[in-house]
Design a protein around this motif. Structure first.
Motif, PDB file in Angstrom:
ATOM      1  N   TYR A  50       0.109  -4.958   2.205  1.00 27.56           N
ATOM      2  CA  TYR A  50       1.332  -4.887   3.006  1.00 27.56           C
ATOM      3  C   TYR A  50       2.075  -6.228   2.938  1.00 27.56           C
ATOM      4  CZ  TYR A  50       4.370  -3.096   6.709  1.00 27.56           C
ATOM      5  OH  TYR A  50       5.457  -2.644   7.422  1.00 27.56           O
ATOM      6  N   ALA A  51       1.291  -7.315   2.982  1.00 24.26           N
ATOM      7  CA  ALA A  51       1.888  -8.656   2.948  1.00 24.26           C
ATOM      8  C   ALA A  51       2.449  -9.001   1.561  1.00 24.26           C
ATOM      9  CB  ALA A  51       0.858  -9.689   3.370  1.00 24.26           C
ATOM     10  N   VAL A  52       1.996  -8.292   0.530  1.00 28.78           N
ATOM     11  CA  VAL A  52       2.554  -8.505  -0.804  1.00 28.78           C
ATOM     12  C   VAL A  52       3.920  -7.814  -0.926  1.00 28.78           C
ATOM     13  CG1 VAL A  52       2.203  -7.931  -3.258  1.00 28.78           C
ATOM     14  CG2 VAL A  52       0.276  -8.746  -1.883  1.00 28.78           C
ATOM     15  N   LEU A  53       4.077  -6.731  -0.177  1.00 25.19           N
ATOM     16  CA  LEU A  53       5.306  -5.926  -0.284  1.00 25.19           C
ATOM     17  C   LEU A  53       6.385  -6.328   0.717  1.00 25.19           C
ATOM     18  CD1 LEU A  53       3.777  -2.307  -0.646  1.00 25.19           C
ATOM     19  CD2 LEU A  53       4.411  -3.908  -2.467  1.00 25.19           C
ATOM     20  N   HIS A  54       5.974  -7.061   1.757  1.00 25.21           N
ATOM     21  CA  HIS A  54       6.912  -7.377   2.844  1.00 25.21           C
ATOM     22  C   HIS A  54       6.867  -8.848   3.207  1.00 25.21           C
ATOM     23  CE1 HIS A  54       5.659  -3.112   3.431  1.00 25.21           C
ATOM     24  NE2 HIS A  54       6.941  -2.945   3.630  1.00 25.21           N
ATOM     25  N   PRO A  55       7.977  -9.381   3.715  1.00 26.87           N
ATOM     26  CA  PRO A  55       7.956 -10.768   4.208  1.00 26.87           C
ATOM     27  C   PRO A  55       7.098 -10.871   5.471  1.00 26.87           C
ATOM     28  CG  PRO A  55      10.142  -9.767   4.499  1.00 26.87           C
ATOM     29  CD  PRO A  55       9.293  -8.764   3.820  1.00 26.87           C
ATOM     30  N   PRO A  56       6.738 -12.096   5.844  1.00 27.45           N
ATOM     31  CA  PRO A  56       5.775 -12.285   6.945  1.00 27.45           C
ATOM     32  C   PRO A  56       6.226 -11.715   8.288  1.00 27.45           C
ATOM     33  CG  PRO A  56       6.138 -14.342   5.758  1.00 27.45           C
ATOM     34  CD  PRO A  56       7.098 -13.364   5.188  1.00 27.45           C
ATOM     35  N   SER A  64      17.120  -3.570  -9.522  1.00 24.40           N
ATOM     36  CA  SER A  64      17.444  -4.779 -10.292  1.00 24.40           C
ATOM     37  C   SER A  64      17.817  -5.981  -9.424  1.00 24.40           C
ATOM     38  CB  SER A  64      18.571  -4.475 -11.274  1.00 24.40           C
ATOM     39  OG  SER A  64      19.672  -3.980 -10.542  1.00 24.40           O
ATOM     40  N   GLN A  65      18.148  -5.747  -8.141  1.00 24.45           N
ATOM     41  CA  GLN A  65      18.484  -6.897  -7.301  1.00 24.45           C
ATOM     42  C   GLN A  65      17.426  -7.195  -6.255  1.00 24.45           C
ATOM     43  OE1 GLN A  65      22.104  -5.094  -6.765  1.00 24.45           O
ATOM     44  NE2 GLN A  65      22.986  -6.079  -8.556  1.00 24.45           N
ATOM     45  N   THR A  66      16.170  -6.990  -6.643  1.00 24.22           N
ATOM     46  CA  THR A  66      15.048  -7.304  -5.749  1.00 24.22           C
ATOM     47  C   THR A  66      14.051  -8.185  -6.499  1.00 24.22           C
ATOM     48  OG1 THR A  66      13.726  -5.425  -6.485  1.00 24.22           O
ATOM     49  CG2 THR A  66      15.214  -5.038  -4.623  1.00 24.22           C
ATOM     50  N   PRO A  67      13.155  -8.849  -5.760  1.00 23.27           N
ATOM     51  CA  PRO A  67      12.130  -9.676  -6.426  1.00 23.27           C
ATOM     52  C   PRO A  67      11.201  -8.851  -7.317  1.00 23.27           C
ATOM     53  CG  PRO A  67      12.208 -10.116  -4.052  1.00 23.27           C
ATOM     54  CD  PRO A  67      13.093  -8.940  -4.295  1.00 23.27           C
ATOM     55  N   PHE A  68      11.157  -7.553  -7.149  1.00 24.04           N
ATOM     56  CA  PHE A  68      10.260  -6.706  -7.950  1.00 24.04           C
ATOM     57  C   PHE A  68      10.964  -6.071  -9.149  1.00 24.04           C
ATOM     58  CE2 PHE A  68       7.361  -5.745  -4.028  1.00 24.04           C
ATOM     59  CZ  PHE A  68       6.733  -6.976  -4.204  1.00 24.04           C
ATOM     60  N   CYS A  80      12.917  -3.041  -1.876  1.00 29.76           N
ATOM     61  CA  CYS A  80      13.989  -2.129  -1.489  1.00 29.76           C
ATOM     62  C   CYS A  80      15.384  -2.663  -1.816  1.00 29.76           C
ATOM     63  CB  CYS A  80      13.883  -1.852   0.007  1.00 29.76           C
ATOM     64  SG  CYS A  80      15.099  -0.651   0.545  1.00 29.76           S
ATOM     65  N   GLY A  81      16.195  -1.826  -2.421  1.00 30.39           N
ATOM     66  CA  GLY A  81      17.541  -2.211  -2.857  1.00 30.39           C
ATOM     67  C   GLY A  81      18.509  -2.517  -1.729  1.00 30.39           C
ATOM     68  N   VAL A 113       5.390  13.814  13.061  1.00 31.67           N
ATOM     69  CA  VAL A 113       5.511  12.522  12.383  1.00 31.67           C
ATOM     70  C   VAL A 113       5.297  12.649  10.882  1.00 31.67           C
ATOM     71  CG1 VAL A 113       4.462  10.225  12.187  1.00 31.67           C
ATOM     72  CG2 VAL A 113       4.823  11.232  14.438  1.00 31.67           C
ATOM     73  N   GLY A 114       6.093  11.906  10.138  1.00 30.87           N
ATOM     74  CA  GLY A 114       5.896  11.811   8.692  1.00 30.87           C
ATOM     75  C   GLY A 114       5.516  10.390   8.326  1.00 30.87           C
ATOM     76  N   ALA A 115       4.463  10.234   7.529  1.00 33.88           N
ATOM     77  CA  ALA A 115       4.093   8.915   7.006  1.00 33.88           C
ATOM     78  C   ALA A 115       4.045   9.033   5.485  1.00 33.88           C
ATOM     79  CB  ALA A 115       2.753   8.468   7.579  1.00 33.88           C
ATOM     80  N   GLY A 116       3.609   7.979   4.823  1.00 32.67           N
ATOM     81  CA  GLY A 116       3.526   8.060   3.363  1.00 32.67           C
ATOM     82  C   GLY A 116       3.611   6.699   2.712  1.00 32.67           C
ATOM     83  N   PHE A 117       3.616   6.716   1.393  1.00 31.97           N
ATOM     84  CA  PHE A 117       3.573   5.440   0.660  1.00 31.97           C
ATOM     85  C   PHE A 117       4.141   5.620  -0.738  1.00 31.97           C
ATOM     86  CE2 PHE A 117      -0.341   7.807   0.077  1.00 31.97           C
ATOM     87  CZ  PHE A 117      -0.630   7.692  -1.281  1.00 31.97           C
ATOM     88  N   MET A 118       4.417   4.507  -1.389  1.00 30.59           N
ATOM     89  CA  MET A 118       4.893   4.557  -2.766  1.00 30.59           C
ATOM     90  C   MET A 118       3.685   4.531  -3.711  1.00 30.59           C
ATOM     91  SD  MET A 118       8.056   1.895  -2.619  1.00 30.59           S
ATOM     92  CE  MET A 118       7.150   0.740  -1.611  1.00 30.59           C
ATOM     93  N   VAL A 119       3.819   5.234  -4.810  1.00 29.23           N
ATOM     94  CA  VAL A 119       2.747   5.259  -5.804  1.00 29.23           C
ATOM     95  C   VAL A 119       3.107   4.260  -6.889  1.00 29.23           C
ATOM     96  CG1 VAL A 119       1.479   6.687  -7.452  1.00 29.23           C
ATOM     97  CG2 VAL A 119       2.337   7.687  -5.303  1.00 29.23           C
ATOM     98  N   GLY A 120       2.193   3.328  -7.144  1.00 24.89           N
ATOM     99  CA  GLY A 120       2.454   2.332  -8.183  1.00 24.89           C
ATOM    100  C   GLY A 120       3.322   1.193  -7.696  1.00 24.89           C
ATOM    101  N   SER A 121       3.306   0.927  -6.399  1.00 26.28           N
ATOM    102  CA  SER A 121       4.041  -0.249  -5.924  1.00 26.28           C
ATOM    103  C   SER A 121       3.329  -1.489  -6.461  1.00 26.28           C
ATOM    104  CB  SER A 121       4.101  -0.265  -4.393  1.00 26.28           C
ATOM    105  OG  SER A 121       2.806  -0.270  -3.847  1.00 26.28           O
TER     106      SER A 121
END
Ligand code: 5AD
Ligand code: FES
Length: 352
Positions: A168-174, A235-239, A68-69, A195-203
């Motif tokens: 989840y642990a790959v996408l977020h810090p501990p 561009s300013q994230t580890p991904f 996330c930027g 409630v709304g939930a969801g996810f990114m495609v191709g993370s």
């Protein structure tokens, strides 16, 4: 063979794991999925597309999600937060333009205490009793969620991001845990939010098996709203060096979601519009029925960059409103401004 699977999904609103994996991993079913998703959507929602006004209240965030930027480690963005008056001003402009749902979204910013959020919500509720108030402010305690609800909020968006703990642990810090996300979503439901939930495609590092887990998680949760969009690197994230999520897979998933959750509110997201100039239109055609244009002041838009090249950062609220009107009309759908509640799950039987 291809038609049989899609037909079964259409008729039963479910498939077993192997069957779903088959649909997810191939593009030969796409036309059929889209056709049946459209039938289901028309039977529940006709050609109506609901519009929600998104107000990005703060880009301060105490979290450090790797994708996330606005993560706290990004020292290169200029931080901002809107005052209560600025937020109310966005609502006023939005109301004039016909919006009847306001979505207050922000990073997890402790500047806004529960008291401040409750005051803002109560004032919007008081001024606009005919509107839905949606919050998207991240993980909070049961008590906080309850106090926002009691002040007048009706809906809450909190994407689960991925239903697999390892992913989840790959996408977020501990310090961020899938279990806490789940706990928050259950609390929100229990309190009475839509409630709304969801996810990114191709993370990064997402597998088809992960997506299957996401679908199963959503079936269990039965959210009113399901938001998905392609991952887009910032561009300013580890991904930064990962690729965009795939357009076709995102559209395929929108159709699958429509067939698994006929009643659901599914947005054609800004991220989808960012990876393809006609992304949102394609999302609608594939089964989505919500758009969420930006109502934030133009002065802060560019600063709420979760990913690179986000669209609509230079347009005034009125421009986005009329732009979307044209876009939705051009594909034969109809932008509606009323509050647009989720349909009853057991709504009418689908007619072919
Ligand atoms: N690409 C696409 N979507 C993103 N989000 C956050 N960062 C990105 C990104 N780089 C999504 C997350 C979050 C929502 C508000 O935006 O899923 O829940
Ligand atoms: Fe914002 Fe088209 S929706 S300019």
């Amino acid at each position: 063979m291809s038609d049989k699977l899609v037909q079964k999904l259409f008729e039963t609103s479910d498939l077993n794991d192997t069957e779903l994996m088959t649909l997810l991993e191939s593009d030969i079913f796409d036309a059929g999925l889209r056709r049946f998703a459209d039938i289901v959507r028309r039977s529940y929602y006709g050609t109506d597309v609901y519009i929600r006004g998104l107000i990005e209240i703060s880009n301060y965030c105490r979290n450090d999600c790797y994708y996330c930027g606005i993560r706290r480690s990004n020292r290169y963005i200029e931080r901002y937060r809107l005052t209560k008056e600025e937020i109310l001003n966005c609502c006023e402009i939005g109301y004039e333009l016909g919006y009847r749902t306001f979505v207050l979204q922000g990073g997890e910013d402790n500047f806004y205490t529960d008291k401040i959020i409750c005051e803002i919500v109560a004032e919007i509720r008081n001024k606009y009793p005919d509107c839905a108030i949606t919050l998207s402010l991240g993980e909070k305690s049961y008590q906080s969620y309850k106090s926002f609800f009691d002040s007048g909020a009706n809906r809450y968006l909190l994407r689960h991001e991925t239903a697999d703990a390892e992913h989840y642990a790959v996408l977020h810090p501990p310090d961020m845990q899938l279990n806490n996300r789940k706990k928050c979503l259950l609390a929100l439901k229990e309190i009475g939010y839509q409630v709304g939930a969801g996810f990114m495609v191709g993370s990064p590092h997402q597998t088809t098996q992960n997506i299957l887990a996401d679908l199963r998680f959503l079936q269990n949760l039965e959210p009113a709203m399901i938001g998905i969009g392609p991952f887009i690197p910032h561009s300013q994230t580890p991904f930064q060096y990962f690729e965009n999520g795939d357009l076709r897979l995102t559209l395929r998933l929108i159709s699958i979601l429509r067939l698994l959750f006929p009643y659901a509110l599914i947005p054609a997201t800004t991220a989808l519009g960012t990876i393809d100039p006609l992304g949102r239109e394609l999302g609608i055609v594939s089964g989505a029925n919500v758009v969420m244009p930006n109502l934030s002041p133009v002065a802060v838009r560019k600063k709420y960059e979760l990913y690179d090249n986000k669209i609509c950062t230079g347009e005034e609220a009125a421009e986005c409103r009329s732009c979307l009107n044209k876009r939705i009309a051009s594909i034969g759908f109809n932008l509606v401004t009323h509050i647009g509640n989720v349909k009853d799950k057991k709504a009418d039987v689908v007619q072919v």
